[in-house]
Design a protein around this motif. Structure first.
Motif, short mmCIF file in Angstrom:
data_model
loop_
_atom_site.label_atom_id
_atom_site.label_comp_id
_atom_site.label_asym_id
_atom_site.label_seq_id
_atom_site.Cartn_x
_atom_site.Cartn_y
_atom_site.Cartn_z
N UNK A 113 0.82 -1.23 0.00
CA UNK A 113 0.00 0.00 0.00
C UNK A 113 0.85 1.27 0.00
N UNK A 114 2.04 1.19 0.63
CA UNK A 114 2.89 2.38 0.69
C UNK A 114 3.34 2.77 -0.73
N UNK A 118 2.48 6.13 -2.99
CA UNK A 118 3.51 6.97 -3.62
C UNK A 118 3.26 7.13 -5.12
N UNK A 119 3.06 5.98 -5.79
CA UNK A 119 3.00 6.01 -7.25
C UNK A 119 1.67 6.55 -7.77
N UNK A 150 3.95 9.05 5.97
CA UNK A 150 3.77 9.70 4.67
C UNK A 150 3.95 11.19 4.86
N UNK A 151 4.64 11.81 3.91
CA UNK A 151 4.76 13.26 4.02
C UNK A 151 4.54 13.91 2.66
N UNK A 152 4.04 15.14 2.71
CA UNK A 152 3.79 15.86 1.47
C UNK A 152 4.97 16.77 1.11
N UNK A 153 6.11 16.51 1.76
CA UNK A 153 7.29 17.32 1.52
C UNK A 153 7.62 17.45 0.03
#
Length: 730
Positions: A113-114, A118-119, A150-153
């Motif tokens: 799921x990670x 991301x993708x 998870x980060x929106x960086x």
DNA sequence: GTTTACAATAGATGCGCGAC
DNA sequence: GTCGCGCATCTATTGTAAAC
């Protein structure tokens, strides 16, 4: 089944690159691990891969391409499994390979799921922070705990900062994923390329962003910790001039102060009076004149509460120029605010002026007003300061031409009924022993309770006020002309000057023990105003604090309640006269505290008994200023022995195993092979050493002195061994 | 010099919040 | 839920200077 096997084998063998082949083999082997693993779909995906696929083309954009080549979620998920295998078999050679490497830590259930997240969002590897941390299990095995954030960086640098932040704190206890997932958004998209990009402005934006969007208060806690971490790392990103600084941020009441617009203001009568109404006063040196203050604790005062604008200005004037110590000045100001508002309400709410048909204008304090006020104070049985403080304030107004006051008011502003009852209450020995015993047990539970235990001992062994003890600095021990020591500290009578107070060797030892005990915390702390204190702790993540009088009092009360005795106060400790019996008990326990404390951080180096032995030796050497070195001990050191009191020799320091003394007169018992010292002899060694100290002091000739020092060294060598042994036995 | 009257400071504690 | 902490506000102790 056979056909699938064959097909799979064919696929796997089709790849030229060994690593890729291994990854794909594993991909198919993992079939059973995924409930939704669709073999035909997997085959389809692998079929589309070129057989000459090489690791050099396995990079993130290729992953993204592969992912985007399929439209169904089912297929995309299987692509993610394939990608996880390629990562696992070190096929990845693209950018951010160090980050991609960390993805291996996740188990197959987590990584799928990670990667999908991301993708499907077209993010880059640094948008997923995977952390590996040690967790202490009850069985004391070193287990790794994996967590991902998870980060929106927008960039690698910020992700790195967040990663370090997660690694630095005990944040696993209060996970607020929203914090990391919205960090870039909270910055309004601002790109971070250096820790110095954070400042009061970014903090404000982030604070209110999180406050508005998330009800979970841990997000705000994390934000504060994040800034504190940067500051602790040495980045001076927040200055009081910008309305917020480190000390403010660490305060328990930060949120409400910040949201209500309090501004940090250094107390300095030479500056002009600040315009704003809500001040967080930085003591700015005032802490030296009081034991109730610390340089890093800012004190709030809210002038916006004052209803009368002219009197508000005059109150600020009084406040800014008063000589009272800061904390009592604030107390007084709060009384004056009540007074002013009382007068205001009289004038405008209850229309007193009309009732009394007074002809005075409204900017004049009248006798009627004061009379009403005094009646009010007496009716409510408020304490005397409500009268005295107001009187002095009115005098100040007059003297400085700030407000008109009818001179007749003062005869009403008088205090009557002073009673001076001495409530000093000393603690009886039996209760003191109960408290001591309870605290001793608890001192092993956590660092703070160990500090309370030492504080308790110093409080009953000295005349010092509790606040004075708690606020001692590490450089407070000053050597006197001879062997005596002084304690340097601020006291309320010294008006900012440091006072020197003579102390006993026992008190000195307590203080040294406390300093050593907190050394570990001190080394981690980079805040000079905190770390110069002796009684510090690190209870909150990213926050270093000095013990407070408040918590010590509460703790003492709690202990008393547990023991079912009168809830004594810290003041009672000071009132307590130490009888000989308690003094003896306490002095004996002292060596116990010392060893316990010196070795309490054993978990750092549990395996090494050397560590403990060296620490004990270091300590004894430092305390007694004698080098023990590697002195050869001829006698025996034992935990206990079968010998009876009749065999005791050398002022009860040990037992002799010989029928009659074999040593000649010059030798000390300790140099004889027949001498046996046991753990229960430790107090006698300490007594003996203090006697030798007396001899050293009294010795007139240098060689006499040297001889005593040599003997002392011998006793210390034994004592060190005994303490070490005791530590192993306990 | 001692007492007295009050000023000033230290200490105690109910309450509520933040950290965990 | 517990613990640590800060604030406000109360009580206790100590300082000090005028009054005796």
């Amino acid at each position: 089944m056979t056909s699938i096997w064959n097909k799979r084998t064919k696929h796997c063998h089709g790849f030229i690159d060994k690593q890729i082949k291994d990854a794909i083999t594993d991909f198919f082997d993992n079939e059973g691990n995924y409930a939704d693993f669709d073999m035909s779909c997997a085959n389809k995906i692998v079929d589309h891969l070129p057989h000459n696929l090489s690791c050099s083309s396995v990079n993130w954009s290729w992953f993204q391409y592969l992912f985007d080549s399929y439209y169904e979620k089912r297929e995309k998920l299987i692509v993610c499994i394939l990608i996880s295998k390629l990562i696992k078999y070190d096929c990845y050679t693209g950018d951010y390979s160090e980050i991609v490497e960390t993805f291996k830590w996740m188990n197959s259930g987590e990584i799928k799921p990670a990667l999908f997240w991301l993708l499907s969002n077209s993010l880059l590897p640094f948008n997923l922070i995977v952390i590996q941390s040690d967790i202490r299990t009850s069985s004391n095995k070193n287990q790794k705990s994996i967590s991902s954030f998870k980060t929106d960086s927008h960039n690698l640098f910020l992700s790195g900062l967040l990663r370090n932040f997660i690694l630095s704190g005990n944040t696993s206890n209060f996970v607020a994923k929203e914090f990391y997932a919205n960090f870039q958004a909270s910055l309004n998209g601002k790109l971070i390329t250096s820790p110095n990009d954070f400042n009061a402005g970014t903090f404000k934006h982030q604070y209110f962003f999180y406050k508005q969007n998330f009800s979970n208060s841990t997000v705000i806690t994390l934000l504060k910790s994040f800034y504190l971490k940067l500051i602790n790392d040495g980045y001076e990103i927040l200055n009081w001039q910008d309305g917020i600084d480190r000390n403010m941020l660490q305060m328990n009441s930060f949120n409400s102060h910040y949201e209500n617009g309090y501004l940090p203001i250094p107390l300095n009568p030479f500056d002009s009076i600040p315009e704003s109404d809500r001040w967080l006063i930085i003591p700015n040196g005032a802490e030296k004149k009081s034991t109730k203050l610390n340089s890093f604790v800012y004190k709030p005062i809210d002038f916006s509460l004052v209803k009368d604008s002219q009197l508000k200005i005059s109150l600020k004037h009084w406040f800014w120029n008063s000589n009272r110590s800061l904390s009592s000045r604030i107390d007084a100001a709060n009384i004056i605010i009540k007074f002013i508002n009382f007068i205001y309400d009289l004038r405008y709410k209850f229309n007193l002026r009309q009732v009394t048909s007074s002809e005075f204008p409204l900017d004049y304090i009248t006798v009627e007003e004061i009379y009403s006020y005094v009646s009010f104070v007496k009716e409510r049985k408020l304490y005397n300061a409500y009268i005295g403080v107001v009187r002095r304030y009115l005098i100040y107004l007059q003297e400085n031409n700030l407000y008109e006051v009818d001179p007749a008011v003062y005869k009403y502003l008088v205090i009557r009924g002073y009673t001076h009852i001495n409530t000093a209450k000393d603690i009886p020995d039996e209760d003191l022993i109960k408290i001591e015993a309870n605290m001793k047990v608890k001192s092993t539970e956590n660092d703070l309770q160990a500090l309370y235990y030492i504080l308790f001992h110093i409080a009953i062994a000295t005349e010092f006020r509790i606040a004075q003890i708690i606020n001692l600095k590490i450089d407070c021990l000053v050597k006197g002309a001879k062997k005596d020591y002084y304690l340097e500290s601020h006291s309320k009578v010294s008006n900012g000057e440091k006072l020197k107070i003579p102390i006993t060797p026992y008190t000195k030892r307590y203080i040294e023990t406390a300093i050593k005990f907190t050394q570990e915390v001190r080394e981690k702390c980079n805040d000079d105003s905190i770390k110069e204190h002796i009684f510090i702790h690190n209870y909150f993540s990213q926050q270093f604090k000095v013990v407070t009088v408040r918590t010590f009092s509460d703790y003492l009360k709690k202990i008393c309640r547990e023991e079912g005795i009168t809830p004594y106060s810290a003041q009672n400790l000071r009132d307590t006269y130490m009888t000989k019996s308690i003094e003896y008990a306490i002095k004996n326990n002292m060596s116990l505290i010392e060893t316990k404390i010196l070795t309490s951080h054993k978990q750092v180096d549990t395996t090494s008994n050397h560590y403990v032995a060296d620490k004990i030796k270091d300590y004894l050497e430092a305390t007694h200023m004698v080098i023990i070195g590697n002195l050869n001990i001829k006698g025996t050191i034992a935990a206990e022995s079968d010998f009876t009191d009749g065999d005791l020799v050398n002022e009860e320091c040990g037992y002799c195993k010989h029928e009659s003394c074999i040593k000649n007169d010059i030798l000390d018992c300790l140099m004889c092979s027949g001498f046996i010292a046991t753990i229960d002899r430790i107090p006698y060694f300490e007594d003996k050493i203090s006697k030798i100290n007396n001899h050293i002091e009294l010795a007139k000739l240098p060689h006499e002195k040297e001889q005593f020092i040599a003997i002392k060294r011998l006793y210390l060598a034994y004592l060190a061994k005994l303490l070490e042994l005791k530590e192993q036995v306990v």
